[in-house]
Design a protein around this motif. Structure first.
Motif, mmCIF file in Angstrom:
data_model
loop_
_atom_site.group_PDB
_atom_site.id
_atom_site.type_symbol
_atom_site.label_atom_id
_atom_site.label_comp_id
_atom_site.label_asym_id
_atom_site.label_seq_id
_atom_site.Cartn_x
_atom_site.Cartn_y
_atom_site.Cartn_z
ATOM 1 N N MET A 17 18.238 -19.547 -40.087
ATOM 2 C CA MET A 17 18.891 -18.426 -39.457
ATOM 3 C C MET A 17 17.825 -17.410 -39.057
ATOM 4 O O MET A 17 17.020 -16.987 -39.872
ATOM 5 N N ASP A 18 17.800 -17.046 -37.818
ATOM 6 C CA ASP A 18 16.819 -16.090 -37.302
ATOM 7 C C ASP A 18 17.280 -14.675 -37.616
ATOM 8 O O ASP A 18 18.407 -14.297 -37.321
ATOM 9 N N GLU A 19 16.391 -13.918 -38.248
ATOM 10 C CA GLU A 19 16.727 -12.534 -38.560
ATOM 11 C C GLU A 19 16.094 -11.613 -37.535
ATOM 12 O O GLU A 19 14.937 -11.793 -37.143
ATOM 13 N N LYS A 20 16.815 -10.642 -37.109
ATOM 14 C CA LYS A 20 16.330 -9.664 -36.146
ATOM 15 C C LYS A 20 15.591 -8.556 -36.894
ATOM 16 O O LYS A 20 15.842 -8.328 -38.078
ATOM 17 N N PRO A 21 14.672 -7.860 -36.226
ATOM 18 C CA PRO A 21 13.969 -6.752 -36.896
ATOM 19 C C PRO A 21 14.918 -5.685 -37.429
ATOM 20 O O PRO A 21 14.679 -5.096 -38.477
ATOM 21 N N GLY A 22 16.022 -5.440 -36.756
ATOM 22 C CA GLY A 22 16.990 -4.457 -37.227
ATOM 23 C C GLY A 22 17.650 -4.892 -38.516
ATOM 24 O O GLY A 22 17.985 -4.076 -39.379
ATOM 25 N N ASP A 23 17.868 -6.216 -38.697
ATOM 26 C CA ASP A 23 18.463 -6.736 -39.927
ATOM 27 C C ASP A 23 17.555 -6.497 -41.125
ATOM 28 O O ASP A 23 18.014 -6.162 -42.213
ATOM 29 N N LEU A 24 16.235 -6.671 -40.906
ATOM 30 C CA LEU A 24 15.291 -6.451 -42.003
ATOM 31 C C LEU A 24 15.276 -4.984 -42.423
ATOM 32 O O LEU A 24 15.205 -4.673 -43.603
ATOM 33 N N ASP A 25 15.360 -4.091 -41.440
ATOM 34 C CA ASP A 25 15.389 -2.664 -41.759
ATOM 35 C C ASP A 25 16.636 -2.302 -42.548
ATOM 36 O O ASP A 25 16.577 -1.554 -43.523
ATOM 37 N N SER A 26 17.763 -2.830 -42.121
ATOM 38 C CA SER A 26 19.006 -2.508 -42.828
ATOM 39 C C SER A 26 18.997 -3.091 -44.241
ATOM 40 O O SER A 26 19.539 -2.491 -45.165
ATOM 41 N N GLU A 27 18.367 -4.247 -44.411
ATOM 42 C CA GLU A 27 18.265 -4.822 -45.754
ATOM 43 C C GLU A 27 17.390 -3.951 -46.650
ATOM 44 O O GLU A 27 17.694 -3.759 -47.824
ATOM 45 N N ARG A 28 16.303 -3.427 -46.111
ATOM 46 C CA ARG A 28 15.421 -2.557 -46.892
ATOM 47 C C ARG A 28 16.136 -1.270 -47.288
ATOM 48 O O ARG A 28 16.019 -0.798 -48.418
ATOM 49 N N VAL A 29 16.889 -0.704 -46.363
ATOM 50 C CA VAL A 29 17.630 0.528 -46.647
ATOM 51 C C VAL A 29 18.681 0.270 -47.720
ATOM 52 O O VAL A 29 18.850 1.040 -48.660
ATOM 53 N N ARG A 30 19.399 -0.850 -47.603
ATOM 54 C CA ARG A 30 20.428 -1.195 -48.584
ATOM 55 C C ARG A 30 19.805 -1.433 -49.956
ATOM 56 O O ARG A 30 20.315 -0.968 -50.974
ATOM 57 N N ALA A 31 18.668 -2.130 -50.013
ATOM 58 C CA ALA A 31 18.003 -2.390 -51.290
ATOM 59 C C ALA A 31 17.502 -1.095 -51.914
ATOM 60 O O ALA A 31 17.577 -0.908 -53.127
ATOM 61 N N ALA A 32 16.996 -0.176 -51.084
ATOM 62 C CA ALA A 32 16.515 1.095 -51.611
ATOM 63 C C ALA A 32 17.667 1.936 -52.131
ATOM 64 O O ALA A 32 17.538 2.657 -53.124
ATOM 65 N N ARG A 33 18.810 1.852 -51.482
ATOM 66 C CA ARG A 33 19.950 2.673 -51.873
ATOM 67 C C ARG A 33 20.660 2.136 -53.110
ATOM 68 O O ARG A 33 21.010 2.886 -54.021
#
Length: 59
Positions: free
Chosen positions: A1-17
């Motif tokens: 599954m290809d991840e978009k750069p925006g998906d990685l950012d949202s994952e980082r924000v969710r993990a930080a939160r």
């Protein structure tokens, strides 16, 4: 599954939160419990048999 750069950012924000999720629990390691209460003992009868007969005989 290809991840978009925006998906990685949202994952980082969710993990930080929210932090990391706890490890998964396997169904074979769990035990089902049922809450129960023990029956109460009946109290001793008050008075003697003769006293009960007189009280219940009416009259």
């Amino acid at each position: 599954m290809d991840e978009k750069p925006g998906d990685l950012d949202s994952e980082r924000v969710r993990a930080a939160r929210f932090g990391e999720l706890p490890a998964r629990i396997h169904p074979t390691t769990t035990v089902e419990t049922v809450a129960t209460t023990s029956p109460r003992d009946r109290p001793e009868a008050a008075g003697s048999e003769e006293q009960r007969q007189i009280l219940l005989a009416g009259g």
